[in-house]
Design an enzyme around this catalytic site. Structure first.
Site, PDB file in Angstrom:
ATOM      1  N   ASN A   1      67.850 -39.922   6.355  1.00 49.49           N
ATOM      2  CA  ASN A   1      66.394 -40.086   6.404  1.00 49.49           C
ATOM      3  C   ASN A   1      66.113 -41.496   6.904  1.00 49.49           C
ATOM      4  OD1 ASN A   1      63.708 -40.850   5.628  1.00 49.49           O
ATOM      5  ND2 ASN A   1      63.656 -39.194   4.142  1.00 49.49           N
TER       6      ASN A   1
ATOM      7  N   GLU B   1      73.007 -51.401  -0.667  1.00 50.77           N
ATOM      8  CA  GLU B   1      73.254 -52.814  -0.944  1.00 50.77           C
ATOM      9  C   GLU B   1      73.391 -53.693   0.289  1.00 50.77           C
ATOM     10  OE1 GLU B   1      75.905 -52.883  -4.826  1.00 50.77           O
ATOM     11  OE2 GLU B   1      76.490 -51.259  -3.504  1.00 50.77           O
TER      12      GLU B   1
ATOM     13  N   THR C   1      63.731 -43.711   4.459  1.00 46.75           N
ATOM     14  CA  THR C   1      64.264 -44.225   3.194  1.00 46.75           C
ATOM     15  C   THR C   1      65.438 -45.174   3.462  1.00 46.75           C
ATOM     16  OG1 THR C   1      65.616 -42.233   2.943  1.00 46.75           O
ATOM     17  CG2 THR C   1      63.512 -42.290   1.773  1.00 46.75           C
TER      18      THR C   1
ATOM     19  N   GLY D   1      64.921 -45.319  -6.938  1.00 46.29           N
ATOM     20  CA  GLY D   1      63.936 -45.781  -5.965  1.00 46.29           C
ATOM     21  C   GLY D   1      64.479 -45.768  -4.550  1.00 46.29           C
TER      22      GLY D   1
END
Ligand code: MOS
Length: 701
Positions: free
Chosen positions: A595, A668, A598, A467
């Site tokens: 990107n 993270e 994202t 994801g």
């Protein structure tokens, strides 16, 4: 580059795309339309279903099992348990494989698997499995006198300089205990496994974050060649670290398929997601900071104790960030784990870093207020210009810019530094800050890239896009390097038969896989340059690229993870203790961003997780029975939309010098620092110092 407003550039319409463009996720339409095949969407011919029988006791052993009634129930094909389970080649793996002995070491341990024609029949028949137990007194409470901390099993303890001598002459010493709660990963997608055998080969569909690793792990357990275990995981409904281990239900499903000679599907229930796929362990941390009056930190001691399962180890390096986050000349760190009769822990988004950062960044705030200094100035005064763990210059570090830009965005220098001055009606308002230095991680990786004569490109690797956008950014990278449009590139992932790749974990996949893809593209360009003839003659060109990070000593650079500054503005109701997060500003040094969209999504998602970590999330174990008492998404609180302000995200910094394609992972870091920033803001608002997360109302009142 700024992504506060993410640019909505669509893919495919231009001839070229530049790396960095915030293009939409290529798998977005599939997911929105329900067309992305998750494990449970597959129904191979002749599929049957398994349901797990869980131990109701936390410690003891099985003295008898009677499966006759279950076997006679409608639709039941077999009941698998310790007396009839096929022998495994390696039972020493962790977490321990199921059905190997009579010993019970935690509640919800799997005791049997009922296999039936339908999932309902299997579930129904689990109630008919009768197990007799010999109970022993479970060890569930870390304060139990029988609980003995084990020291440093991962070799993490650090001694630097002479902390005791430095504490003795420090002008101020902060010494406090911080605790962090157990959290559950619980991705929305229920973990499920489907397995079927063909002779001595087995195919496994699973919600894994690393098909290659799961294949290797299962091969070891079943005594097979890795090529005999094909693991497929093209899509999964989130992982947050839960998909990084070969869990007992996966092994049980593979065993069951072997016994019944049919494909078997096992899907965990939501409560089983709290006990069967790991969790973030709770921590108790004692942090001592010694400093001079000007804020120079001269000595630090950071001791961490976490809890772990009786027959499993938990790599949760809580003190890691303390070793490299600042220039601490005198340092002592200790890591201990306490074994309890609880389910296995595992990695959860920013393992170690998230709880460790909470203690460290709260402690530094406490120091700043004790010295009447600006908390940001104290951080800058102790800035690590080189990595203190190895003395090498960072390969990239724009943390100072993160601070200055974040301060500007949030109006840090304009706030009154004194606590409790800012008010709005009955609300007390406060500003808080945390710095984040995330660890570097980049496992070796390969990728296969094929350039076809028609100019289309295929990229393949045995990893998962959990994801994060891996399908998308790898397409962008290959497109740029091979000079084709993004729409000409297809990325295929999620099959262990593809080029061996790292798992999606440790914020390391973009660097690992990206460099492997770049290497493959380089090889293709080289061959293309040498012989245009080959391309003209209609031959596809394929290359397997690989990436392996160089030895830092060789390049004389310390490979850097991402850095970030997190600023929170909170308001606290003076009577009710209600905490509202008004603003959360994140400025992140992620090296070169492949990107914008994202990457920003990773920070936003991580920050929501951080708000949960700070304010809500706490998996509670009943210390009498070892039961997770709130194992539903109704009882385990997570942030909802009303708890999350518009999240402000900016990226600063430039390409990393160590990493070939210049990137640093962002999977993270979005979670780290949120708890400390919010806690520090609560202190600024109210003068009340909270050292235990989550900051529930009772802790504030
Ligand atoms: Mo993660 S905890 O590296 O999926």
């Amino acid at each position: 580059m700024t992504t506060t407003e993410s640019r909505d550039t669509t893919t495919g319409t231009r001839g070229r795309t530049e790396i960095g463009a915030g293009i939409n996720r290529v798998d977005g339409p599939l997911k929105v339309a329900g067309l992305a095949p998750y494990v449970n969407d597959f129904a191979p011919d002749n599929l049957c279903h398994g349901a797990l029988v869980l131990s109701p006791i936390a410690a003891g052993r099985i003295t008898g099992i009677d499966t006759a009634a279950a076997e006679a129930a409608p639709g039941v094909i077999a009941v698998l348990h310790h007396l009839n389970a096929p022998a495994l080649a390696d039972t020493s793996v962790k977490p321990p494989p199921p059905f190997q002995h009579t010993q019970i070491s935690h509640r919800a341990q799997y005791l049997a698997l009922v296999i039936a024609e339908t999932a309902e029949q299997a579930t129904d028949a689990t109630r008919l499995v009768h197990v007799d137990y010999a109970l022993t007194d479970p060890l569930v409470d870390p304060h139990d006198p029988r609980a003995t901390p084990e020291e440093d099993i991962f070799g993490s303890d650090t001694d630097r300089g002479d902390p005791d001598a430095a504490f003795a002459v420090a002008e101020v010493v902060i010494d406090a205990v911080y605790t962090t709660a157990e959290n559950t990963n619980n991705p929305l997608g229920l973990f499920a496994t489907i397995a079927w055998w063909d002779g001595d080969n087995v195919t496994v569909r699973d919600a894994t974050q690393g098909p290659a690793g799961t294949s290797t792990g299962l091969a070891k357990i079943f005594g097979l060649a890795p090529a005999a275990v094909r693991v497929l995981a093209p899509y999964l409904g989130g992982g947050f670290g839960a998909g990084l281990r070969v869990w007992p239900h996966i092994v049980a499903t593979v065993m069951a398929a072997r016994i019944v000679h049919r494909p078997v599907s096992v899907a965990l229930t939501r409560p089983q997601m709290f006990t069967g796929i790991g969790h973030r362990p709770n921590s108790v941390q004692r942090l001592k900071i010694g400093a001079l009056a000007d804020g120079t930190i001269t000595a630090v001691e950071h001791l961490s104790t976490i809890t772990t399962a009786m027959h499993d180890n938990t790599f949760e390096s809580v003190t890691d960030g303390t070793k490299s986050g600042y220039h601490f000349p005198n340092l002592r760190t200790r890591e201990r784990q306490i074994r309890l009769n609880i389910p296995s822990a595992g990695a959860m988004r920013a393992p170690g870093e998230a709880p460790g950062n909470f203690a460290l960044e709260t402690g530094i705030d406490e120091l700043a207020y004790a010295l009447d200094l600006d908390p940001m100035d104290v951080r800058l005064r102790n800035y690590a210009n080189v990595n203190p763990t190895n003395g090498f210059e960072w390969s990239s570090k724009a943390l100072d810019e993160c601070y200055s830009r974040g301060a500007e965005l949030v109006g840090w220098r304009d706030r009154p530094r004194e606590v409790g001055l800012l008010r709005d009606d009955n609300w007390r308002i406060g500003y808080g800050l945390a710095g984040v230095s995330f660890f570097w991680w980049q496992p070796p990786c390969t990728a296969e890239v094929t350039l076809r004569p028609d100019g289309t490109v295929l990229v393949q690797a045995a990893t998962s896009d959990i994801g994060t956008g891996t399908y998308t950014v790898m397409g962008q990278l290959a497109a740029e390097l091979l000079h084709v449009a993004v729409s000409a590139v297809t990325v295929e992932l999620g099959d262990s038969a593809m080029a061996t790749a790292a798992g999606a974990g440790g914020s390391g996949l973009t660097a690992a896989l990206g460099n492997a893809v770049a290497d493959a593209c380089r090889q293709i360009n080289e061959r293309r340059g040498k012989s245009y003839a080959a391309m003209d003659s209609g031959q596809a060109v394929t290359a397997i690229g690989s990436s392996k990070p160089p030895d830092p000593a060789e390049v004389q650079l310390s490979p850097s993870g991402a850095f970030a500054a997190r600023f929170a503005v909170v308001r606290v109701d003076a009577d009710l203790g209600v905490i509202k997060v008004d603003r959360l500003v994140s400025v992140v040094d992620a090296g070169r961003v492949l990107n914008e969209k994202t990457a920003r999504s990773q920070i936003v998602g991580g920050t929501v997780g951080g708000i949960g970590h700070a304010l809500f999330e706490e998996a509670l174990t009943d210390t009498d029975t070892g039961r997770v008492a709130n194992a539903t998404l109704a009882d385990y609180l997570v942030p909802v939309n009303a708890d999350v302000p518009p999240l402000e995200v900016e990226f600063v910094g430039s390409r990393d010098r160590y990493n070939g394609i210049g990137v640093k992972g962002v999977g993270e870091i979005g979670l780290v620092g949120v708890a400390a920033a919010i806690g520090n803001a609560i202190f600024h608002a109210t003068g009340k110092r909270l050292r235990d997360i989550p900051f529930s109302l009772d802790r504030l009142l």
